[in-house]
Write a protein that holds these residues in place. Structure first.
Motif, PDB file in Angstrom:
ATOM      1  N   SER A  23      -4.601  -0.600  -2.715  1.00 31.97           N
ATOM      2  CA  SER A  23      -5.587  -0.218  -1.817  1.00 31.97           C
ATOM      3  C   SER A  23      -6.994  -0.182  -2.222  1.00 31.97           C
ATOM      4  CB  SER A  23      -5.244   1.344  -1.542  1.00 31.97           C
ATOM      5  OG  SER A  23      -5.255   1.904  -2.856  1.00 31.97           O
ATOM      6  N   GLU A  24      -7.314  -0.390  -3.475  1.00 29.76           N
ATOM      7  CA  GLU A  24      -8.521  -0.666  -3.950  1.00 29.76           C
ATOM      8  C   GLU A  24      -9.124  -2.173  -3.976  1.00 29.76           C
ATOM      9  OE1 GLU A  24      -8.852   1.473  -7.582  1.00 29.76           O
ATOM     10  OE2 GLU A  24      -8.557   3.333  -6.861  1.00 29.76           O
TER      11      GLU A  24
ATOM     12  N   ARG B 258       4.430   8.587   1.289  1.00 29.59           N
ATOM     13  CA  ARG B 258       3.346   7.542   1.557  1.00 29.59           C
ATOM     14  C   ARG B 258       3.333   6.801   2.656  1.00 29.59           C
ATOM     15  NH1 ARG B 258       2.607  10.682  -2.081  1.00 29.59           N
ATOM     16  NH2 ARG B 258       2.001  10.392  -4.162  1.00 29.59           N
TER      17      ARG B 258
ATOM     18  N   GLU C  97       2.212   1.997  -3.202  1.00 29.83           N
ATOM     19  CA  GLU C  97       1.114   2.116  -4.360  1.00 29.83           C
ATOM     20  C   GLU C  97       1.213   1.315  -5.147  1.00 29.83           C
ATOM     21  OE1 GLU C  97       1.739   6.471  -5.364  1.00 29.83           O
ATOM     22  OE2 GLU C  97      -0.053   6.848  -4.034  1.00 29.83           O
TER      23      GLU C  97
ATOM     24  N   VAL D 141       0.932  -1.097  -0.046  1.00 29.13           N
ATOM     25  CA  VAL D 141      -0.140   0.027   0.139  1.00 29.13           C
ATOM     26  C   VAL D 141       0.843   1.251   0.040  1.00 29.13           C
ATOM     27  CG1 VAL D 141      -1.647   1.456   1.358  1.00 29.13           C
ATOM     28  CG2 VAL D 141      -2.167  -1.136   1.005  1.00 29.13           C
TER      29      VAL D 141
ATOM     30  N   TYR E 121      -3.389   9.872   5.257  1.00 31.63           N
ATOM     31  CA  TYR E 121      -3.429  10.913   4.585  1.00 31.63           C
ATOM     32  C   TYR E 121      -2.796  12.259   5.128  1.00 31.63           C
ATOM     33  CZ  TYR E 121      -5.300   8.221   0.625  1.00 31.63           C
ATOM     34  OH  TYR E 121      -5.302   7.033  -0.251  1.00 31.63           O
TER      35      TYR E 121
ATOM     36  N   SER F 152       1.565   3.916   5.078  1.00 31.26           N
ATOM     37  CA  SER F 152       0.517   3.157   5.546  1.00 31.26           C
ATOM     38  C   SER F 152       0.504   2.371   6.705  1.00 31.26           C
ATOM     39  CB  SER F 152       0.320   1.817   4.450  1.00 31.26           C
ATOM     40  OG  SER F 152       1.428   1.025   4.640  1.00 31.26           O
TER      41      SER F 152
ATOM     42  N   THR G 182     -11.789  -9.152  -0.753  1.00 32.91           N
ATOM     43  CA  THR G 182     -11.150  -8.587  -1.796  1.00 32.91           C
ATOM     44  C   THR G 182     -11.839  -8.333  -2.902  1.00 32.91           C
ATOM     45  OG1 THR G 182     -10.204 -10.449  -3.105  1.00 32.91           O
ATOM     46  CG2 THR G 182      -8.990  -9.588  -1.251  1.00 32.91           C
TER      47      THR G 182
ATOM     48  N   THR H 119      -8.998  -2.605   7.044  1.00 32.43           N
ATOM     49  CA  THR H 119      -7.917  -2.860   5.966  1.00 32.43           C
ATOM     50  C   THR H 119      -6.588  -2.072   6.403  1.00 32.43           C
ATOM     51  OG1 THR H 119      -8.674  -1.267   4.553  1.00 32.43           O
ATOM     52  CG2 THR H 119      -9.898  -3.443   4.270  1.00 32.43           C
ATOM     53  N   VAL H 120      -5.556  -2.348   5.721  1.00 32.39           N
ATOM     54  CA  VAL H 120      -4.331  -1.465   5.883  1.00 32.39           C
ATOM     55  C   VAL H 120      -4.930  -0.017   5.270  1.00 32.39           C
ATOM     56  CG1 VAL H 120      -2.096  -0.946   5.020  1.00 32.39           C
ATOM     57  CG2 VAL H 120      -2.585  -3.213   5.406  1.00 32.39           C
ATOM     58  N   VAL H 121      -4.291   0.956   5.907  1.00 33.61           N
ATOM     59  CA  VAL H 121      -4.888   2.356   5.187  1.00 33.61           C
ATOM     60  C   VAL H 121      -3.811   3.295   5.298  1.00 33.61           C
ATOM     61  CG1 VAL H 121      -7.177   1.871   6.454  1.00 33.61           C
ATOM     62  CG2 VAL H 121      -5.371   3.039   7.704  1.00 33.61           C
ATOM     63  N   ARG H 122      -4.042   4.218   4.320  1.00 35.42           N
ATOM     64  CA  ARG H 122      -3.154   5.394   4.206  1.00 35.42           C
ATOM     65  C   ARG H 122      -3.348   6.312   5.196  1.00 35.42           C
ATOM     66  NH1 ARG H 122      -1.443   6.393  -0.828  1.00 35.42           N
ATOM     67  NH2 ARG H 122      -1.010   8.508  -0.458  1.00 35.42           N
TER      68      ARG H 122
END
Length: 422
Positions: A147-148, A211, A130, A127, A225, A213, A156, A220-223
């Motif tokens: 990430s999507e 970036r 990217e 993640v 931001y 994570s 998934t 889920t694994v998240v960013r």
């Protein structure tokens, strides 16, 4: 376990065809997760489609600005790949933290992705990088960002007749820095209580394209931001970085479970974020070196410089001098220590307090002199911690225990979990 049949797929298209022919078929690669689920009755396949012999799913390719890693590549293959260690070291480091050598020899990158655990160490790295997932199905290949691809715990976007063919990760250049930190209940073979992976460019002491994570602190694994935005261009002082890293909490929505409470995970993810960001700003002192031995790949931490707030509010190595520079360190046992041992029968350590312990020292930091040979327990006994029942000790960003012997110049992080712990 109920009976099932096994199909050996020699390629990705053969595996897809086998899935399409039987709605009760499941992919088997390393089996480190699926076999456990089958034994517990949580997975009941009619057919196992074994992809171990599919050479097109187990290759590692240099595409120039990207590295393509086949879904059937084991974690050991990734950590022992010179190409990945030199051009995508964050992925190698994350895969190295997974399980034991036996697990790394069997478990695969595709399996880690499809398990979709929020505690997946390789997922956190992917993640932050990217990375792109290549998905093969009856209609051909489609691509999606990692990430999507992940939509929830164990969930998934993969359809029943699709497989993960490969992941593609960007390569590092000379400007890139990275970091990965994980806290578990023990030193090895532990599921993350929280983890942080990050990658950025470093130019003249300033981070860009950051970036970050976070693992084990959301479905889920998240960013992170907000943390990314707050850190860009920030002055590299302890207070400024600490304030930016508190934004990691805003990206997290952890649960309380047997491994740690919600409040504990929030404190840990803030602390790990701080360690990662400081390490990226000082890569010469903090960047790990991946070395190969006869059994497995090991991570030896390069000089874990301890920091203190000096005049001018800039980060400087604590205890450095011309006669014994911070870079001259003995790493033979995987820990940091001054060459020649401590001077005068004492050692000096830098301590940083997190969470509820932060008010114990001005700015949450202090330096302390201890007798040579002091342990983590001796350190705690010398501090005004009072009747706090449990304190987590990290020495040079690694989990320490009561009998861990401290070395001169060690950087200590102290956290007091709320309602649970490691």
């Amino acid at each position: 376990m109920r009976t099932f049949k096994t199909v050996w797929a020699r390629s990705g298209p053969e595996a897809v065809a086998a899935l399409a022919a039987d709605s009760g078929a499941m992919i088997l690669a390393g089996g480190t997760d699926l076999v456990v689920k089958m034994k517990e009755g949580r997975a009941v396949p009619n057919t196992l489609v074994n992809i171990e012999g599919a050479s097109d799913l187990s290759c590692i390719e240099d595409l120039g600005d990207q590295i393509r890693v086949g879904a059937a590549c084991t974690h050991h293959a990734i950590t022992s790949s010179t190409l990945i260690r030199t051009k995508a070291p964050l992925l190698a480091e994350a895969c190295l933290s997974i399980g034991s050598p036996q697990i790394r020899n069997r478990g695969t990158i595709g399996g880690n992705l499809c398990t979709a655990s929020p505690a997946g160490d390789a997922i956190a790295a992917l993640v932050a990088l990217e990375a792109i997932v290549e998905i093969l199905g009856p209609g051909g290949v489609r691509e999606i960002a990692v990430s999507e691809f992940l939509v929830g715990p164990g969930r998934t976007t993969l359809a029943g007749d699709e497989i993960v063919r490969a992941v593609r990760v960007p390569v590092d250049t000379g400007e890139h820095v990275w970091g990965f930190r994980k806290l578990g209940q023990r030193r090895a073979m532990s599921i993350s209580i929280a983890s942080v992976a990050a990658r950025a460019r470093l130019c003249q002491g300033v981070l860009s394209d950051l970036r970050v994570s976070l693992g084990s602190v959301a479905p889920t694994v998240v960013r992170a931001y907000e943390l990314e935005r707050e850190t860009l261009g920030v002055e590299s002082t302890p207070d400024a970085l600490a304030a930016a890293c508190r934004k990691a909490r805003n990206a997290a929505c952890p649960i309380s479970d047997i491994r740690g409470s919600r409040e504990y995970r929030l404190a840990v993810v803030e602390a790990l974020s701080y360690q990662v960001i400081v390490g990226m700003l000082r890569p010469d002192q903090f960047r790990p070196t991946l070395q190969v031995d006869d059994r497995d790949l090991e991570t030896r931490g390069v000089a874990q410089a301890s920091w203190r707030e000096q005049s001018g509010q800039t980060l400087q190595p604590a205890g450095s001098c011309d006669a014994c520079p911070v870079g001259s360190l003995d790493l033979s046992d995987g820990r940091r220590g001054q060459l020649g041992g401590p001077r005068g029968g004492t050692i000096r350590v830098s301590i940083e307090f997190f969470g509820d312990l932060r008010p114990l020292a001005p700015g949450g930091r202090l330096d302390r002199e201890l007798p040579a040979g002091s342990t983590a327990a001796d350190l705690l006994g010398s501090l005004p911690i009072g009747d706090r029942s449990y304190v987590v000790v990290l020495v040079n960003m690694r989990r320490a225990f009561d009998d861990t012997v401290l070395a001169d110049g060690d950087s200590i992080s102290l956290m007091n979990p709320v309602g649970g712990g490691a």
